[in-house]
Design a protein around this motif. Structure first.
Motif, PDB file in Angstrom:
ATOM      1  N   LYS A 146       0.836  -1.203   0.000  1.00 55.82           N
ATOM      2  CA  LYS A 146       0.000   0.000   0.000  1.00 55.82           C
ATOM      3  C   LYS A 146       0.869   1.249   0.000  1.00 55.82           C
TER       4      LYS A 146
ATOM      5  N   ARG B 181       2.284   1.659  -3.470  1.00 52.80           N
ATOM      6  CA  ARG B 181       1.307   1.891  -4.523  1.00 52.80           C
ATOM      7  C   ARG B 181       0.581   3.226  -4.316  1.00 52.80           C
ATOM      8  N   PHE B 182       0.187   3.524  -3.084  1.00 56.30           N
ATOM      9  CA  PHE B 182      -0.633   4.715  -2.831  1.00 56.30           C
ATOM     10  C   PHE B 182       0.068   5.759  -1.965  1.00 56.30           C
TER      11      PHE B 182
ATOM     12  N   ASP C 141       0.544   5.716   1.143  1.00 55.37           N
ATOM     13  CA  ASP C 141      -0.356   5.957   2.261  1.00 55.37           C
ATOM     14  C   ASP C 141      -0.253   4.763   3.205  1.00 55.37           C
TER      15      ASP C 141
END
Lengths: 588, 360
Positions: free
Chosen positions: A426, A429-430, A432
């Motif tokens: 995560k 990818r984001f 975050d």
């Protein structure tokens, strides 16, 4: 002093001899070459000149018959049928012949010309004018050969798939080599117009299936008629391949799912052999090998139904509640719950007072449940509570233990690896951090998680085999090569607990999978209904049969098929009846 | 400095090199202008690079190269191993490394590095000191690149190491009994070696010996190249007027089969011109060999001549049906950057031997 002197004298004398031997051999070699040139260019010059002017040496390659593909019962899934092709040597063709040939074949003159000027591998190699003509037309042309110099009939092999779309995704198809591919391939095995596997088994085992092409080199007279064969090599046929697939089982399953976008896979647990791997909609691979059909091919490629996609292997979807098995195993293995741990379901769960409600599929709630009942009724709130105790990275760890998120070794192209998210993923990818709410979705198989049906099949196979690793395969293996069974790092008692829950899914009257129940033995399963807004949810059911001493594992996936407990469970039931008919009844 | 340099140049030697390279380049044009490639332009570039390299090498002097021989040899072996890891595959064989826009063929470089290493090694040992061990070490020096090149697979290029080693041993002064013994051992060991080969490797060697086993590949090429050369007759069909080679009956007509184009278009007379130019090249190289007393230089010249001669013999021999079809280029004439430059460099070494002869 004297001795040394003589020896060095001898040495230098000897050296001179060696120099001259070397020199004489080099000059002798050059004289040999000169004589060879004298013979080739002056003595035989006229003969070679004649050969060169008439272009008397012809080379005709002949393709090897491609190996066949069988199912486990000896049914032919891919074979060759003879095809009569009209071929012509462009250098020998006169304009009169072009129009005569065009009339016979129903082709326009420019079409014949276009075929004649297509690139060829060797000068004077025959060009194919029309493939797969009728036998009567072939005889007609053969009879009229005197008026058609340069034209002949060649018998070649055309690939044929007798069962059409039944196992189309697995067998695949073949197609003509492209000029770019030809550049890079071994010219001994691949000619300019050779066929090459494009998909499925045909592509993966192309080397094995194709054999070795042969050909003959011959001297012809000025009219192109054979005088003598200079050398010839017979083509070596390709090897046959036997699949573990059961054609009859597969085709009856295809009938079950024909109207849907669905996939069904059945695995024989004793040997890890794939018995059925069906995906619908399918396509008829014959359209890719038979001449013409360009429109149909284009239609298949562009269709929004994606008939070329193998939904069982090549695509990954959210697994929905089926994944609760993994969540349960994670919590059991990490000691966060026991099978008797109870949670109360009142229809929804909030992480904070007044926060977002995470709902159960049953609005009025399930009341107090232990793990077995939670699996049986597929209660979301129970697993939300479990999710509060485990980390997403733990879930990811056990999902990977069970083979999710990795490319399988199955003999199929374009295997979807799926996606098992964790906090690191995560972050990358984001950019975050992972939120606890996401763990709740993760626990019931939603969030970012993606799995392919065949991966779910392997997962239940591992559970069915009490933790022994499963590696499904499609091509019949040597029985002599036995692999030592590997275990996944999950305790057997925990797998047994999961199995008990899975049996209740089908056999209990509260179970979500009771529609799949059959009367001849007990089954273990798990349904899944994966949200896929705005369309209908995906419908899943996976499991194994019989519940004790299981023989097969299965997975049913219906794209936007609605509830897993309804759509998929019904297919499972029919599938098991077919299985019984084919395997149990026959054995009895 | 320039005057001295030019004074010491062996002009007939240079003349034969320039002559061969010039004829080669104009026939590369004839062979390849139909294909629309830029082979000819590239070859002019290699022509000047090669000639430049040759003069540069002869200025530096062969002794510098001999003292660097083992370093060059090590670099060559590393690049041969590297080509297995990162090389480009063309027509089913891994032979090229790409260095920027240039495709570099390490096997060509390895050939020269091995000659240098052998010359340096054998030249610094007399044959009467532990002959067996020296022979063994020299064989190992050759076997290493040989095996790496066989693995590419490029059997033709690998086999060039055999005449190289045999020639250099011979001039080094290996005893005749060893020489004959080695030949016999080779003959007797062949069936044993045969058992170790894999099926396709055997097939490749069988086709090498008998092209009619492979009518689609080598067999076809053999007869078409004979037709091309033979149909040239006495005077040839004229420059750019060849039919066989132009029509692409013969594959690789700008590299391995460039002589087909020459033989077809310039006939027997043109072929003899090529032979005479090679004869002149060898004659002058032998003259230089006679005039030097440095053992290492003698061995170096021997190695270079043995390799070039074998290439000429095999390449011309296969176009007239004396030799089986193999992928061996015609030195100085065929298209190919690495091969041309490496040949020029090795001839530059010979030229420098001529220039340094006055040291004694």
């Amino acid at each position: 002093m004297l001795r040394i002197h003589t020896s060095s004298d001898l040495f230098s004398k000897k050296l001179i001899t060696r120099f001259s031997i070397f020199r004489i051999s080099v000059y002798a070699g050059l004289i040999c070459l000169g004589l060879g040139l004298f013979r080739a260019q002056l003595l035989m010059g006229a003969y070679f000149r004649n050969l060169s002017e008439q272009n008397r040496i012809r080379l005709v390659p002949s393709e090897a018959p491609r190996g066949r593909v069988f199912d486990s019962k000896g049914n032919l899934l891919a074979t060759n049928r003879p095809s009569y092709d009209v071929v012509a040597i462009p250098e020998d063709i006169t304009p009169a012949v072009i129009s005569r040939l065009g009339r016979l074949l129903g082709l326009k003159d420019f079409e014949v010309r276009k075929r004649l000027t297509a690139p060829r591998e060797y000068p004077f190699a025959p060009a194919v004018i029309k493939e797969d003509i009728s036998r009567t037309l072939a005889f007609q042309i053969e009879e009229r050969r005197p008026e058609l110099p340069g034209v002949s009939i060649r018998v070649s092999f055309l690939r044929s798939y007798p069962y059409k779309e039944t196992a189309s995704h697995l067998i695949g198809y073949i197609g003509k080599i492209s000029p770019e591919e030809y550049q890079w391939l071994d010219h001994k095995r691949y000619g300019l117009n050779s066929l090459i596997g494009r998909m499925g088994i045909e592509r993966i085992f192309d080397e094995k299936l194709r054999g070795m092409r042969g050909g003959r080199q011959m001297e012809v007279n000025a009219r192109g008629e054979l005088i003598k064969v200079i050398s010839e090599r017979m083509p070596e046929p390709g090897e046959d391949i036997i699949l573990t697939l059961d054609l009859e089982f597969q085709s009856r399953i295809m009938d079950l799912i024909r109207i849907r976008h669905a996939s069904v896979a059945v695995l024989d647990l004793a040997s890890d052999s794939v018995l059925v791997l069906a995906s619908s909609p399918a396509f008829d691979p014959n359209v890719f090998v038979a001449p013409g059909n360009d429109q149909i091919r284009l239609g298949l490629i562009q269709s929004e139904e994606a008939p070329l996609l193998d939904r069982g292997v090549g695509s990954a979807y959210p697994p929905g509640s089926v994944f609760k098995l993994v969540t349960a195993l994670t919590a059991l293995e990490t000691g966060k719950i026991t099978p008797e741990t109870r949670f109360y379901c009142k229809g929804l769960l909030r992480l904070r007072p007044g926060g977002r409600p995470y709902r159960c599929w049953r609005q009025q709630g399930h009341g107090s449940l232990n793990l077995y009942e939670a699996i049986e009724r597929s209660c979301n709130v129970y697993f939300y509570n479990v999710a509060k105790r485990v980390s997403p990275d733990d879930i990811a760890h056990y999902a990977r233990q069970l083979g999710l998120g990795e490319r399988m070794r199955l003999e199929v192209l374009n295997i979807a690896p799926g996606l098992v998210p964790d906090s690191i993923w995560k972050k990358e990818r984001f950019h975050d951090k992972w939120y606890q709410g996401e763990t709740l979705s993760y626990a019931i198989g939603q969030s970012y998680l993606l799995v392919s049906p065949i991966q779910m099949l392997r997962l239940v196979a591992i559970i069915a085999k009490n933790g022994i690793y499963a590696e499904p395969h499609l091509v019949m293996e040597d029985t002599s090569r036995s692999r030592s069974p590997q275990r996944v790092a999950i305790r057997e008692e925990n797998l047994k607990a999961i199995k008990r829950g899975m049996i209740q899914v089908v056999e209990s009257d509260y179970g979500t999978g009771q529609l799949a129940r059959v009367d001849f033995n007990k089954m273990a399963g798990k349904t899944g209904t994966a949200q896929s807004p705005p369309k209908e949810p995906h419908s899943w059911m996976t499991g194994f049969f019989p519940a004790t001493d299981p023989q097969i594992a299965f997975v049913v996936f219906v794209e936007h098929g609605g509830s897993g407990g309804i759509t998929s469970a019904k297919i499972v039931k029919e599938m098991l009846h077919i299985w019984k008919e084919l395997y149990v009844a026959k054995a009895a | 400095m320039w005057r001295r340099l030019l004074k010491d140049i062996h002009w007939p030697f240079i003349f034969s090199i320039l002559g061969l390279a010039f004829v080669g380049t104009i026939f590369i044009h004839s062979a390849a202008y139909h294909d629309g490639g830029t082979y000819e332009t590239k070859q002019w570039f290699w022509f000047f690079m090669g000639i430049g390299a040759m003069f540069l090498v002869s200025m530096v002097g062969y002794r510098t190269f001999l003292s660097l021989a083992y370093v060059l040899y090590a670099v060559a072996m590393v690049s041969l191993i590297w080509v297995h890891i990162a090389g480009q595959t063309r027509l089913g064989a891994q032979r090229w490394l790409s260095l920027g826009p240039i495709a570099f063929q390490p096997s060509e470089f390895a050939k020269m590095a091995t000659i240098l290493a052998l010359a340096n090694f054998l030249g610094s040992h007399y044959r009467w000191e532990k002959e067996n061990r020296i022979i063994l070490a020299a064989v190992v020096l050759c076997v290493l690149p040989f095996l790496l090149i066989v693995k590419q697979p490029d059997l033709g290029s690998a086999l060039l190491y055999v005449p190289m080693l045999v020639g250099m041993f011979f001039i080094w002064g290996i005893r005749y009994r060893y020489f004959i013994g080695a030949c016999l051992a080779g003959l007797l060991g062949a069936p044993f070696f045969w058992g170790f080969l894999k099926g396709y490797q055997k097939e490749r060697i069988l086709v090498f010996l008998d092209p009619s086993r492979d009518p689609l590949g080598a067999g076809y090429t053999a007869i078409q190249s004979q037709i091309a050369v033979g149909s040239g007759g006495l005077f040839g069909k004229g420059y750019l007027a060849g039919t066989q080679s132009q029509l692409q009956f013969v594959p690789e007509h700008h590299t391995d089969f460039i002589f087909c184009v020459i033989g077809e278009e310039w006939g027997f007379l043109g072929a003899i011109v090529i032979l005479v130019l090679y004869g002149l090249l060898f004659k002058t190289a032998f003259a230089i060999l006679d005039h030097t007393t440095d053992m290492k230089a003698q061995l170096l010249i021997t190695g270079v001549i043995a390799v070039i001669f074998t290439q000429v013999f095999v390449n011309l021999g296969m176009t007239v049906g004396l030799m089986p079809i193999t992928g061996i280029t015609l030195p100085l004439v065929s298209y190919g950057g690495t091969s041309f430059i490496m040949t020029c460099v090795s001839l530059g070494l010979i030229s420098s031997i001529y220039q340094t002869r006055s040291i004694f």
